[in-house]
Design an enzyme around this catalytic site. Structure first.
Site, PDB file in Angstrom:
ATOM      1  N   ILE A 110       0.967  -1.091  -0.032  1.00 29.93           N
ATOM      2  CA  ILE A 110       0.084  -0.009   0.087  1.00 29.93           C
ATOM      3  C   ILE A 110       0.977   1.320  -0.081  1.00 29.93           C
ATOM      4  O   ILE A 110       0.635   2.328  -0.854  1.00 29.93           O
ATOM      5  CB  ILE A 110      -0.908  -0.042   1.228  1.00 29.93           C
ATOM      6  CG1 ILE A 110      -1.965  -1.170   0.863  1.00 29.93           C
ATOM      7  CG2 ILE A 110      -1.709   1.260   1.183  1.00 29.93           C
ATOM      8  CD1 ILE A 110      -2.717  -1.431   2.157  1.00 29.93           C
ATOM      9  N   ARG A 130      -3.286   1.501  10.969  1.00 26.40           N
ATOM     10  CA  ARG A 130      -4.127   1.150  12.284  1.00 26.40           C
ATOM     11  C   ARG A 130      -4.121   2.200  13.230  1.00 26.40           C
ATOM     12  O   ARG A 130      -2.724   2.944  13.066  1.00 26.40           O
ATOM     13  CB  ARG A 130      -3.612  -0.190  12.905  1.00 26.40           C
ATOM     14  CG  ARG A 130      -3.819  -1.459  12.273  1.00 26.40           C
ATOM     15  CD  ARG A 130      -5.572  -1.403  12.266  1.00 26.40           C
ATOM     16  NE  ARG A 130      -5.916  -2.699  11.638  1.00 26.40           N
ATOM     17  CZ  ARG A 130      -6.616  -3.147  10.360  1.00 26.40           C
ATOM     18  NH1 ARG A 130      -6.474  -1.864   9.529  1.00 26.40           N
ATOM     19  NH2 ARG A 130      -6.482  -4.301   9.833  1.00 26.40           N
ATOM     20  N   GLU A 134     -12.191   2.442  17.750  1.00 28.75           N
ATOM     21  CA  GLU A 134     -13.066   2.603  16.650  1.00 28.75           C
ATOM     22  C   GLU A 134     -14.463   1.887  16.960  1.00 28.75           C
ATOM     23  O   GLU A 134     -14.612   0.745  17.405  1.00 28.75           O
ATOM     24  CB  GLU A 134     -12.672   1.959  15.495  1.00 28.75           C
ATOM     25  CG  GLU A 134     -11.357   2.644  15.001  1.00 28.75           C
ATOM     26  CD  GLU A 134     -10.701   1.959  13.706  1.00 28.75           C
ATOM     27  OE1 GLU A 134     -11.176   1.038  13.047  1.00 28.75           O
ATOM     28  OE2 GLU A 134      -9.781   2.552  12.941  1.00 28.75           O
ATOM     29  N   HIS A 190     -12.618   4.273   8.791  1.00 24.62           N
ATOM     30  CA  HIS A 190     -12.069   3.089   8.557  1.00 24.62           C
ATOM     31  C   HIS A 190     -12.596   2.567   7.261  1.00 24.62           C
ATOM     32  O   HIS A 190     -13.193   1.050   7.254  1.00 24.62           O
ATOM     33  CB  HIS A 190     -12.042   1.924   9.606  1.00 24.62           C
ATOM     34  CG  HIS A 190     -11.003   1.087   9.334  1.00 24.62           C
ATOM     35  ND1 HIS A 190     -10.524   0.241  10.655  1.00 24.62           N
ATOM     36  CD2 HIS A 190     -10.308   0.348   8.342  1.00 24.62           C
ATOM     37  CE1 HIS A 190      -9.422  -0.527   9.838  1.00 24.62           C
ATOM     38  NE2 HIS A 190      -9.609  -0.452   8.752  1.00 24.62           N
TER      39      HIS A 190
HETATM   40  C1  DGY Z   1      -7.629  -4.103   6.368  1.00 25.70           C
HETATM   41  O1  DGY Z   1      -8.006  -4.827   5.417  1.00 25.70           O
HETATM   42  O2  DGY Z   1      -6.661  -4.340   6.979  1.00 25.70           O
HETATM   43  C2  DGY Z   1      -8.478  -3.076   6.449  1.00 25.70           C
HETATM   44  O3  DGY Z   1      -8.111  -2.083   7.293  1.00 25.70           O
HETATM   45  C3  DGY Z   1      -9.958  -3.484   7.129  1.00 25.70           C
HETATM   46  O4  DGY Z   1      -9.566  -3.904   8.412  1.00 25.70           O
END
Ligand code: DGY
Length: 348
Positions: free
Chosen positions: A177, A258, A287, A306
Site C-alpha cells: 500500500i 491502524r 473505533e 475506516h
Molecule cells: C484491512 O484490510 O486491514 C482493512 O484495514 C480493514 O480492516
C-alpha cells in the site's frame, strides 16, 4: 486450483473430510452475495446480522460447535476464544491486517489464519491519497464553510492550502500500500521519500525516484507523512510525541493503517498547539471514535470511519479471498493467503 495439503508434524487440527456432512462456519459480518453463496455450497453458514460486530460474548456463543470462523478486524480472535470453541480448525480474517488475531495462539493450536493481501491495495492507496488531498487542500473545511454560509465572495486569501506538486511525501512503511501511494504521489509531481525496516531501493518499477531515508529524516523533511506499517507490538505508538515534534509546523500526518500506530493523545496535543499543520485519519485508536473525542474538534483534522478498502469491487474481492481461505482450511488444504504457514510444518 486447489492447493494440495502440506501437513506438518501434527498437521492443522481436525480438518473435516468429505462425506462427514457440511462443516459449520460462523461469519461475523454480512459478506457479498456471491461469496456467501459459494460458501453455502460447502458449509452450514451462520452469518451475524447485528448492526455492529458481535460482542466477545456473542462471538463465543456463535462459535461454539463451528469448525470455521470468518472474522473481521472488529473481532478479537485469541486463545481464549479457541479454548472455548475447540472445534475451530481455521480462521479467515476479512482484512489484510490481522492485529485482531493472536496469531501465536492460533499457531500453538495448529489453526491456520488467512488474510486478504493484494486485493485492497489500490482502494486503500486511493483513500490515503484522498486524505492527502482533503487535508492539504482543506476540502472538508471548505465544504463546511459553504454550508455555514461563510463563502462571501471570491477571496484571494480564503482557504489557502498546501501545493502538492513540489512538496515531499514521506511513506512510513514501504509495503504494497505504501508503494501504491508513492506511485500516486509521483503522478502529482511530489518528491517521495520512504522509510522501511526491510525494503531496499529501488522499491519497484516506476518507483526509482523514491529515496529511502532514515526514520527521523522522514519526519524532518516531509510535508506529508503517510503511515503504512502494520500494527504489531513494535509499531504501537511508532508515531508519538518525539516524531510529531520532528515534523514541520506545516506538515500533515495521514494514517490509513491502524490507529494505534499513532499516539492519539500526542497527536491531539500537536494539533492543539499547532506544532503540525493537520491530520487525515481513516483509523483511530478506538473505533468507532467517540463523538466527544478531541480529535473531532479540529478543523484541520479529517477523520473517516475506516473505509480504506470500501469500494464494491474491493470488498467483493476481499470476500472471495476470505472464502477461498476458509474453504481451503475446511478441506485441510494450505490457505491461499496464510499468515502462519508454520502450522503446515514448512515455511513458505
Ligand atoms: C484491512 O484490510 O486491514 C482493512 O484495514 C480493514 O480492516
Amino acid at each position: 486450483m486447489a492447493t494440495p495439503a502440506v501437513p506438518g508434524p501434527a498437521g492443522p487440527r481436525g480438518a473435516v473430510g468429505p462425506g462427514e456432512g457440511l462443516p459449520a462456519v460462523f461469519v461475523t459480518r454480512p459478506i457479498p452475495d456471491a461469496a456467501r453463496a459459494r460458501l453455502e455450497r460447502s458449509a452450514q453458514v451462520d452469518v451475524f446480522d447485528g448492526a455492529d460486530a458481535p460482542t466477545p460474548a456473542e462471538l463465543v456463543s456463535r462459535c461454539r460447535g463451528v469448525v470455521g470462523l470468518l472474522a473481521s478486524s472488529a473481532d478479537r480472535v485469541d486463545g481464549a476464544l479457541l479454548d472455548a470453541c475447540p472445534r475451530i480448525t481455521v480462521v479467515s480474517n476479512l482484512a489484510v491486517g490481522y492485529d485482531n488475531v493472536d496469531v501465536p495462539a492460533m499457531t500453538r493450536r495448529n489453526v491456520p489464519v488467512g488474510n486478504t493481501p493484494g486485493v485492497l491495495t489500490d482502494a486503500t492507496a486511493d483513500l490515503a491519497f484522498a486524505l492527502v488531498l482533503a487535508t492539504a487542500r482543506r476540502v472538508v473545511e471548505a465544504r463546511d464553510a459553504v454550508l455555514a454560509g461563510r463563502w462571501k465572495s471570491w477571496d484571494p486569501g480564503f482557504m489557502l492550502g498546501m501545493e502538492l506538486s513540489g512538496s515531499t511525501l514521506g511513506i512510513l512503511g514501504a509495503g504494497r500500500i505504501g508503494r501504491a501511494v508513492a506511485r500516486r504521489a509521483l503522478g502529482f509531481g511530489m518528491r517521495v521519500v520512504a522509510w522501511s525496516r526491510s525494503a531496499r531501493a529501488p522499491l519497484g518499477p516506476g518507483l526509482e525516484a523514491v529515496e529511502l531515508v532514515e526514520f527521523d529524516g522522514l519526519f524532518e523533511t516531509s510535508d506529508v507523512v503517510s503511515v503504512h506499517v502494520a500494527l504489531a507490538p513494535s509499531t504501537v505508538h511508532l508515531v508519538g510525541v518525539r516524531e510529531l515534534a520532528l515534523m514541520k509546523r506545516s506538515a500533515i500526518l495521514v494514517n490509513t493503517a491502524r490507529g494505534a500506530v499513532v499516539d492519539q493523545a500526542a497527536l491531539v496535543e500537536a494539533l492543539r498547539t499547532g506544532s503540525i499543520g493537520g491530520a487525515g485519519l481513516d483509523v483511530t485508536e478506538v473505533e468507532p471514535i467517540p463523538l466527544g473525542d478531541p480529535l473531532l474538534s479540529f478543523a484541520n483534522c479529517v477523520v473517516l470511519p475506516h473505509i480504506g478498502s470500501a469500494t464494491t469491487v474491493t470488498r467483493v474481492a476481499m470476500a472471495e479471498l476470505a472464502v477461498d481461505n476458509l474453504l481451503a482450511g475446511l478441506r485441510g488444504e494450505v490457505l491461499p493467503a496464510c499468515v502462519n504457514p508454520e502450522v503446515y510444518g514448512t515455511a513458505r
